[in-house]
Design a protein around this motif. Structure first.
Motif, PDB file in Angstrom:
ATOM      1  N   PHE A  54      57.384  54.330  70.129  1.00  0.00           N
ATOM      2  CA  PHE A  54      58.009  55.438  69.406  1.00  0.00           C
ATOM      3  C   PHE A  54      58.647  54.946  68.113  1.00  0.00           C
ATOM      4  CE2 PHE A  54      58.239  56.547  73.900  1.00  0.00           C
ATOM      5  CZ  PHE A  54      57.975  57.910  73.944  1.00  0.00           C
ATOM      6  N   VAL A  77      61.735  55.777  66.103  1.00  0.00           N
ATOM      7  CA  VAL A  77      62.986  56.541  66.197  1.00  0.00           C
ATOM      8  C   VAL A  77      63.928  56.153  65.045  1.00  0.00           C
ATOM      9  CG1 VAL A  77      62.905  57.170  68.628  1.00  0.00           C
ATOM     10  CG2 VAL A  77      63.774  54.928  68.022  1.00  0.00           C
ATOM     11  N   TYR A 112      64.958  56.288  76.174  1.00  0.00           N
ATOM     12  CA  TYR A 112      65.258  57.708  76.420  1.00  0.00           C
ATOM     13  C   TYR A 112      64.118  58.330  77.216  1.00  0.00           C
ATOM     14  CZ  TYR A 112      67.229  62.280  74.894  1.00  0.00           C
ATOM     15  OH  TYR A 112      67.801  63.521  74.825  1.00  0.00           O
ATOM     16  N   THR A 113      63.589  57.540  78.168  1.00  0.00           N
ATOM     17  CA  THR A 113      62.372  57.972  78.862  1.00  0.00           C
ATOM     18  C   THR A 113      62.475  57.886  80.381  1.00  0.00           C
ATOM     19  OG1 THR A 113      61.439  55.730  78.803  1.00  0.00           O
ATOM     20  CG2 THR A 113      60.913  57.191  76.948  1.00  0.00           C
ATOM     21  N   ARG A 140      58.469  62.380  74.078  1.00  0.00           N
ATOM     22  CA  ARG A 140      59.843  61.864  74.197  1.00  0.00           C
ATOM     23  C   ARG A 140      60.726  62.908  74.878  1.00  0.00           C
ATOM     24  NH1 ARG A 140      63.799  58.264  71.785  1.00  0.00           N
ATOM     25  NH2 ARG A 140      65.469  59.426  70.762  1.00  0.00           N
ATOM     26  N   ARG A 142      62.310  62.419  78.689  1.00  0.00           N
ATOM     27  CA  ARG A 142      63.773  62.383  78.880  1.00  0.00           C
ATOM     28  C   ARG A 142      64.205  63.494  79.838  1.00  0.00           C
ATOM     29  NH1 ARG A 142      66.751  67.112  78.028  1.00  0.00           N
ATOM     30  NH2 ARG A 142      65.508  68.363  76.628  1.00  0.00           N
TER      31      ARG A 142
END
Length: 366
Positions: free
Chosen positions: A48, A50, A192-193, A231, A235
């Motif tokens: 990712f 971010v 965040y997964t 994402r 999450r």
């Protein structure tokens, strides 16, 4: 589109990403497809960008007492190079922000904040600074961040660094780690997964090289570039809240079921403590629950929730879960209706669709 672009914008376009405007940034929502990318993170690994997230430095003699005053969690209990999840709250108990605090030492910290809230958070902590001896610096524009997440994330990253990644414990970080010859600012075992993984903080000038090196190193393991679409589904399945949905100025951490991160018994006073203490002492009227749709349709954020013809709340997040292959969601409802198994109605296109309340712990094995 005329939003801000991270340094990886051209890489995303070259990889065929669908770009959307998110919090004022032009970001990849998906490449190959949300479900394929979601499953890659659950089963192999995903990468990712971010870099739109915020990074605020807090330094000085009073850095620790200052952060304990503006944060709900107990910052005084952190070890050096430890990270904690916490909230900044308004005096009324609503949430300014949910964030991560990285502690280098008692006089040096970094706050990693949501992209949509950078300016608001910056203004808020400056307003609270008052007589505290601290220096604040917004490092967001010069910080790039990439996250590698999934069961094979460590194996892939280890190929590119001599740092022993086993030594980086969950919710800890390490400074100056070299990845493929590039010296990073820091790497942390965070994400965040709901999966194992690392977030890599580096300069804008170095991020393209490291991004491409990781994609190349992870080919055999099935590493995919992954967008903001998965994402959010990842999450959500992992019970991780999103600011503006499960938390907001009008939704307190206690209403969101996140009391663990509010240390009402810590030694220092903090902003919002009085209001949150009153809620904890029996003043909660609403709470966040999980639900599974029994009828057809997909529950979406903002859809109203009813029970026996009476409105009792609203959906905060809802999806067809790629992992569970079920239509599930979170809803903020009257606390009297929170019992597991309780049947409720979700209004989908103005029609009630039956649902039942289930545990928010959707991924019981994680």
């Amino acid at each position: 589109m005329d939003g801000k672009k991270t340094r990886l914008y051209e890489e995303h376009k070259n990889l065929g990403a669908k770009i959307v405007n998110y919090a004022g940034w032009e970001m990849p929502v998906q490449y190959e497809g949300l479900v394929q990318e979601h499953n890659a993170v659950r089963n192999e690994a995903g990468l990712f960008d971010v870099s739109h997230m915020g990074n605020i430095s807090v330094k000085g003699k009073d850095a620790l007492p200052f952060l304990d005053y503006v944060m709900t969690n107990d910052i005084s209990k952190l070890n050096e190079h430890q990270i904690v999840y916490t909230f900044m709250c308004y005096p009324e108990g609503g949430v300014v922000e949910d964030l991560l605090v990285y502690k280098t030492n008692d006089e040096e910290f970094n706050l990693i904040v949501n992209a949509a809230n950078i300016d608001k958070d910056w203004d808020w902590i400056n307003e609270q600074k008052k007589d505290f001896d601290v220096e604040l610096e917004n490092l967001s524009p010069e910080t790039a961040i990439i996250a590698i997440q999934g069961p094979k994330a460590q194996e892939i990253l280890q190929k590119l660094t001599e740092t022993k990644l086993d030594d980086v414990k969950f919710f800890y970080f390490k400074d100056d780690v070299e990845i493929d010859g590039v010296k990073t600012k820091m790497i942390s075992r965070t994400g965040y997964t709901g999966e194992n993984g690392f977030e890599i903080y580096l300069t804008n000038d170095d991020v393209v090289k490291v991004w491409n090196s990781l994609l190349e190193a992870g080919k055999e393991e099935g590493l995919k570039p992954t967008g903001l679409g998965c994402r959010d589904t990842l999450r959500f399945e992992a019970m991780l809240p999103l600011y503006g949905q499960e938390l907001s100025k009008d939704i307190s951490p206690l209403e969101a079921g996140l009391k663990f991160f509010v240390k009402l018994n810590k030694e220092s006073d903090f902003i919002g403590k009085k209001a949150l203490q009153a809620q904890a002492d029996g003043g909660l009227e609403r709470t966040l629950v999980g639900f599974e749709l029994l009828g057809r349709g997909i529950p979406r954020e903002g859809y109203e929730v009813y029970k026996n013809g009476e409105k009792i709340g609203h959906v905060t997040t809802g999806y067809m879960s790629p992992t569970l292959n079920k239509n599930i969601g979170n809803a903020l409802i009257k606390i009297s209706e929170k019992e597991l198994g309780n049947e409720i109605d979700i209004m989908i296109r103005k029609k009630p669709v039956k649902a039942k309340i289930i545990s928010k712990n959707f991924l019981k094995n994680k």
